[in-house]
Every structure is written in C-alpha cells, then in structure tokens.
Scaffold this motif. Structure first.
Motif, short mmCIF file in Angstrom:
data_model
loop_
_atom_site.label_atom_id
_atom_site.label_comp_id
_atom_site.label_asym_id
_atom_site.label_seq_id
_atom_site.Cartn_x
_atom_site.Cartn_y
_atom_site.Cartn_z
N VAL A 186 0.84 -1.20 0.00
CA VAL A 186 0.00 0.00 0.00
C VAL A 186 0.87 1.26 0.00
N ALA A 187 1.93 1.26 0.82
CA ALA A 187 2.83 2.41 0.88
C ALA A 187 3.54 2.65 -0.45
N PHE A 188 3.80 1.57 -1.18
CA PHE A 188 4.46 1.71 -2.48
C PHE A 188 3.48 2.24 -3.53
N MET A 189 2.30 1.66 -3.58
CA MET A 189 1.33 2.04 -4.61
C MET A 189 0.69 3.40 -4.34
N PHE A 190 0.48 3.71 -3.07
CA PHE A 190 -0.19 4.97 -2.71
C PHE A 190 0.64 5.69 -1.65
N PRO A 191 1.79 6.25 -2.03
CA PRO A 191 2.66 6.90 -1.04
C PRO A 191 2.05 8.10 -0.36
N VAL A 192 1.08 8.73 -1.02
CA VAL A 192 0.39 9.88 -0.43
C VAL A 192 -1.11 9.63 -0.49
N LEU A 193 -1.75 9.61 0.67
CA LEU A 193 -3.19 9.41 0.75
C LEU A 193 -3.86 10.76 0.97
N SER A 194 -4.95 10.99 0.28
CA SER A 194 -5.70 12.24 0.41
C SER A 194 -7.11 11.93 0.88
N GLN A 236 -10.52 14.41 2.21
CA GLN A 236 -11.14 15.68 2.56
C GLN A 236 -10.14 16.83 2.52
N GLY A 237 -9.32 16.82 1.47
CA GLY A 237 -8.37 17.91 1.29
C GLY A 237 -7.09 17.79 2.09
N ARG A 238 -6.97 16.78 2.91
CA ARG A 238 -5.77 16.59 3.74
C ARG A 238 -4.91 15.48 3.13
N ARG A 239 -3.60 15.70 3.15
CA ARG A 239 -2.66 14.74 2.58
C ARG A 239 -1.88 14.05 3.69
N PHE A 240 -1.79 12.73 3.57
CA PHE A 240 -1.07 11.94 4.57
C PHE A 240 -0.01 11.13 3.84
N THR A 241 1.25 11.43 4.15
CA THR A 241 2.36 10.77 3.48
C THR A 241 2.80 9.54 4.27
N LEU A 242 2.77 8.39 3.63
CA LEU A 242 3.21 7.15 4.29
C LEU A 242 4.72 7.06 4.24
N PRO A 243 5.33 6.35 5.19
CA PRO A 243 6.78 6.16 5.14
C PRO A 243 7.19 5.44 3.85
N THR A 244 8.33 5.80 3.31
CA THR A 244 8.83 5.15 2.11
C THR A 244 9.35 3.75 2.47
N LEU A 245 9.50 2.92 1.44
CA LEU A 245 10.04 1.58 1.68
C LEU A 245 11.47 1.63 2.24
#
Length: 601
Positions: free
Chosen positions: A138-146, A148-157
């Motif tokens: 999931v972190a690889f395919m969707f590194p940034v989740l959005s 309601q206008g807010r962005r959440f960056t997952l840790p990189t591999l």
C-alpha cells in the motif's frame, strides 16, 4: 520472595558482566536514537542527524523509564529542539511510536520463525508478516493518501527497511544486555531468551507503566517457568539499572541543561539545497525537456559540484537527464545525500551513454530504458525511402485541408482545452513524470503549433524550447481529426525550427525494445516498453527517420535500480487530474548536503 537473596544475587554480578551490559545498551541506544533521524527526514525537518539522535535518545531514555512515553517524549523533543513547535514534536513522537511498534511486531514474528517457541502460535508470525507485506505494498502504490483535502504521506520503503533494521539492532542488543547480567551457570540460552524478551518488551510498552514495571517481569516469569525466580529477577533488576535508570539519568541531565541554558541548544540550519525551477532562466538550461519539471513537483538541486533537475516521487529522488552544470560523478554523492535526507533512494533517469558509462565505473547499476529521437532541422528532408510513410501521412492531411499555424500572440486556450479534453476522454488522463499535461500556464511557456480544418481547431503540439534545442511535449488531436494531422504538425514544427536555426529538435524518447542480457534486465525493459508507449509511439517517431540516441537510468545498486524502475512505472502511470502534481508537493524543502553546499545557497 527473599529480598536479601535477591539483592545478594545482584551484587554477585561481575564487573565484566556490567561492562558487557553497558556496551550492549550503548549499541541499542545508538539504534534507538536513529528513529528520530528517520522521523525528521520523513517530515522534511532540517536538523543535523547528530542533533536529532541526541534529542531522540533523551526523549526515549526518559519516556521508557517515567512511563506515558508519548507525553514525555513529546515534551522532551519540544524543549530540546529550538524552533520546533509542540505540534511537530507530537508528530515526531507519534511517528517513532507507531513505526517502532510495527517494527517490533515484525521482529517478534521473525524471531519466532528463526527461533521457534511454544509461546507464540504457529500461524501468528505468518499473519504478522502478511499484514506487514500488505502495508508495504500500500505504501508503495499509494505513497500519499488524500482525504477531505488533507494529505497523509506514508513512510517510504527505504524508511521502513531502515526502521526494521534499527528495531532488530535495538531489541537484540537490549536482550544481550539482559543476558549478560544473568548468572553464567543459569541454564538459559540466548536463543530461548530472545523471543521471550521481545514478547515481554511488547507487554511492557503497551502497559504504559513506568519502565514497564510489572508486565515485563510477569511475562518473563510466566514464559520461563523452569528458571529460578530470584536469579531471573536479579538479572532483571540489574538490567533496569543499566538499561533504564542510567539512560534516564543522562537524559534528565541533558534536558535540565537545555532548560536552564537554552542558548546551548543548536539553532536550526537555514542552508539551501533545493531551488525552484522558475528561478533559473530557460536559456541557461542545456536540455529543453527539463522544462517538464515545471509541472511535476520538480526543483533544482544546487551544490558546489553543479546542478541537477530533480523530481521527488514515492520511493525515489530522480535526477532527470544529465547534470545542468558539473560532472555526473561529482554530483553522485550530493544526489545520494539529498535522497537519504528524504528517506528515498537516488536514481538518474534518461541520462546519456557517456553519463551511463561514468555511473557504471562508479559502481552504479545501469539499465538502457529508452531511445531519444533526434533531428537536425536544417538537414531534415522528406525525400527518400526512409520517409515513405511520412509522405503518405502528410498527403492525407493535406487532402483534408489541414493547415498548421504557429501563433505569435495569444493562444486559443479555450479551444486547446477542448481538444485536450476530447483526447483525454479517448486515451485517459495523461501520464506523469516526464510526460506533460495540458495546463494554461504550462503551455504558455512553450512553442505551440495549431492544426485547423477550416475554422475548427483539430489538434496541436507543444515544444519545450531553449535557444539551441526544441523538445516535443504535448501531442493532442480530436478523435475525428483527419489521418496524418499529427504528422503534419510535427513536420511544420521541424521546418519552423530550421528557419530559426535551431540546432536540434527532439521528438522525445520512445521505450527501448524489450530485450536484455539477464532476466532482470529483460523484465525491467519489458515493463518500460509496456508502460512507456510501446511499439506505437516508436513507430510514429520512426516516420521522421530520426537519429536514435540511447538513454539510460542508473541507481547505486541492482536492488535500488529495480525498486526505482517499478516506482517510475507507477509514477508514469499515475492518472489524476491534469493540474495535480505527481505524488508530492514541489520539492522546495531545505536539505543541507554537508561539505557540498554552495556558499551562496
């Protein structure tokens, strides 16, 4: 329990055992301290690693001993880091806590598989590893989740791998510290102690009690029922003195010093490594295609060794094309430093054969991924067998009364947007990375050619331009545009470039043929060919009989090259609204590259 016997067992610990335990504790805390370095890199906070390690070790040293680690850790980080807000301190603490617990779960699973123990159900390690693998995907395919206008960056591999490695070092050496303090004649092997220690450590952390007192001891006693309790608890008591009390005292002294004399704390750095692309005139850039970073969250990496055009995607910091200034070998170390400062891997993309040779000599893994179609406008002709297909396409367009204009003034942006929307409805939203997307401001920086059938706009092309080079970017035609419209647009652009004495016109790159010397190389090139336009794109550009120049990508090693290749394919095929930057906000974060920064940066 006989407390006097317990104290007597503690006093029987030899100086050698104390020394070994202190050494193991030191190694463990060196690993613990690196958690904060990775956390600050994740949030793009410009702090020296040594400072982050010192603050992180102090926060964890006090937090694990006093209990309520999240609250204590946040306070310590806030007070010991000048310029750090309470909110940012809480974010770092939350990142360290959550990622450590996740890494600890994976560590327990790995220990249970390597050192089977009856205390852990056989299916549980596999379940934990399956969940961890799913999260990594999931972190690889969707590194940034959005949301309601807010962005959440997952840790990189790379960050996940580093955190897991640090957790392994941390917990194994913590267990070694306890093992060193147990009596030598105790019939307990380290292989038996390690998984039990990890489970007890998890119970202690989740309990939230000061030092995990109670759950830690009870778990050890419950899972090691055949060991004499007084001797085992004596070792635990000595372990608490070394692993909890001593770090807490040192951490408390460091915190108190910062509270009493805040001027001793280091001030945040303001050195600049990245600059916005717009700060550099187009005429000073040797490669016209570099203009694509206006749209995909790009920037320029500047240092003493030179300058690179860079783009930040999910797992990778990509240096596009050859360096703008300087030598590629000299730029390799700053590039890797900049990538490490973002928990990413470094990658050079679409570099020339000369730069690829230099990278290979420097030990980087290199892959031929595409071929650039180059034309010398002054020498271009439609005569000869090589241009048979081109002449046929041009005749079709001319019979359909297609005329091509090069506008000198205001662009018909409304009509162009209509054509682009119709093209996207048929082909999908344009791909990313080095492939442009229609945008008014973006196209305004380019050379545009318009194709009309009567008064109706049926297609257009755009070129990145410098004084000496043009590079094809956007190609858009209506679904019902006459056959040959795109060929005529490009042909008229070549003729205009010749009139303006442009030395080189690039039709941009087409994916290299899916061949290779090894299975890995063949697989990676096949993926590039499949997702980079395939045979159709190469066939279109071949109509103009260009000179094909091979382009390469390079990364510090085969594993990094494979990850970077898959990450680039993911980014290229990321489909979103045209105005949305690829993956991340523009890379204008401040990141010092020690020993390589320009004095005027």
């Amino acid at each position: 329990m006989d407390l006097s016997a317990l104290w007597s067992a503690v006093m029987d610990v030899t100086p050698l055992q104390w020394s070994l335990a202190i050494g193991a504790t030191l190694v463990s805390f060196l690993a613990v301290a690196r958690y904060d370095v990775i956390a600050q890199r994740h949030f793009q906070m410009d702090r020296a690693p040594s400072e982050a390690m010192w603050v992180g070790a102090s926060a964890i040293g006090l937090g694990q001993t006093l209990g309520a680690g999240a609250i204590v850790g946040t306070f310590v980080r806030w007070r010991m880091t000048p310029g750090l807000s309470l909110k940012d301190a809480a974010r770092i603490t939350a990142f360290v806590t959550v990622t450590f617990l996740a890494a600890l779960a994976v560590t327990i699973a790995l220990a249970a598989l390597a050192l089977p123990t009856p205390h852990i159900p056989g299916y549980l390690p596999y379940l934990i590893l399956a969940v961890a693998l799913g999260l990594a995907i999931v972190a690889f395919m969707f590194p940034v989740l959005s949301r309601q206008g807010r962005r959440f960056t997952l840790p990189t591999l790379p960050a996940m791998a580093a955190l897991l490695s640090l957790c392994l070092i941390d917990t194994v050496f913590a267990a070694l510290a306890l093992y060193a303090l147990l009596p030598p004649d105790m019939s307990l092997s380290f292989a038996t102690l390690l998984p039990v220690f990890l489970i007890a450590l998890g119970a202690a952390i989740f309990s939230g009690t000061p030092g995990g007192v109670g759950p830690f001891e009870l778990t050890l006693l419950a899972l090691l029922p055949h060991q004499p309790e007084p001797i085992l608890l004596a070792g635990v008591l000595a372990f608490r003195a070394i692993y909890y009390a001593l770090p807490a005292l040192l951490s408390g002294a460091a915190l108190l010093r910062c509270l009493l004399r805040p001027s001793l704390a280091r001030q945040p750095r303001h050195a600049r490594a990245f600059e916005a692309y717009g700060e550099t005139p187009l005429s000073s850039v040797s490669r016209a295609e570099l203009g694509v970073i206006r749209q995909n969250g790009g920037a320029l990496l500047s240092c003493d060794a030179g300058r690179y055009g860079i783009v930040r995607i999910g797992q990778t910091l990509v240096a596009l094309f050859d360096p703008i200034e300087g030598d590629a070998n000299s730029m390799a170390r700053p590039l890797k430093h900049a990538a490490r400062a973002q928990n990413r891997i470094a990658c050079k993309y679409k570099i020339s054969a000369r730069q690829a040779v230099s990278a290979r000599k420097a030990g980087w893994a290199v892959l031929h991924i595409s071929d650039e179609a180059l034309i010398h406008p002054a020498m271009h002709s439609t005569d000869g067998a090589s241009y048979r297909q081109l002449r046929r396409k041009l005749r079709h367009a001319e019979k359909a009364d297609i005329s091509v204009l090069r506008p000198e003034g205001t662009l018909p942006l409304g009509d162009m947007a209509r054509v682009s929307s119709a093209w996207e409805a048929r082909h999908g939203v344009p791909r990313g990375l080095t492939m442009g997307r229609f945008d008014d401001l973006y196209v305004g920086h380019q050379q545009v050619f318009l194709a009309y059938q009567g008064a109706r706009l049926v297609g257009f092309v755009s070129f990145h331009t410098t004084a000496h080079e043009w590079c094809l970017d956007l190609m858009r035609v209506l679904p019902d545009a006459p056959d040959g419209t795109m060929h005529l647009l490009v042909q008229r652009a070549i003729e205009a470039a010749a009139d303006l004495d442009v030395q080189c016109l690039s039709l941009a790159a087409a994916p290299a043929l899916p061949t290779g010397r090894t299975r890995l190389e063949q697989f990676l090139r096949t993926q590039h060919f499949k997702h980079g336009g395939g045979a159709g794109l190469r066939q279109f550009k071949a109509c103009f009989a260009p000179r094909w120049q091979p382009l390469f990508m390079a990364a510090p090693g085969p594993a990094q090259l494979s990850l970077a290749t898959l990450d680039l394919i993911r980014a290229v095929n990321l489909r979103s609204a045209p105005a949305t930057p690829i993956d991340c906000a523009p890379v204008v974060q401040m990141a010092t590259i020690k020993g390589h920064m320009r004095s005027d940066s």
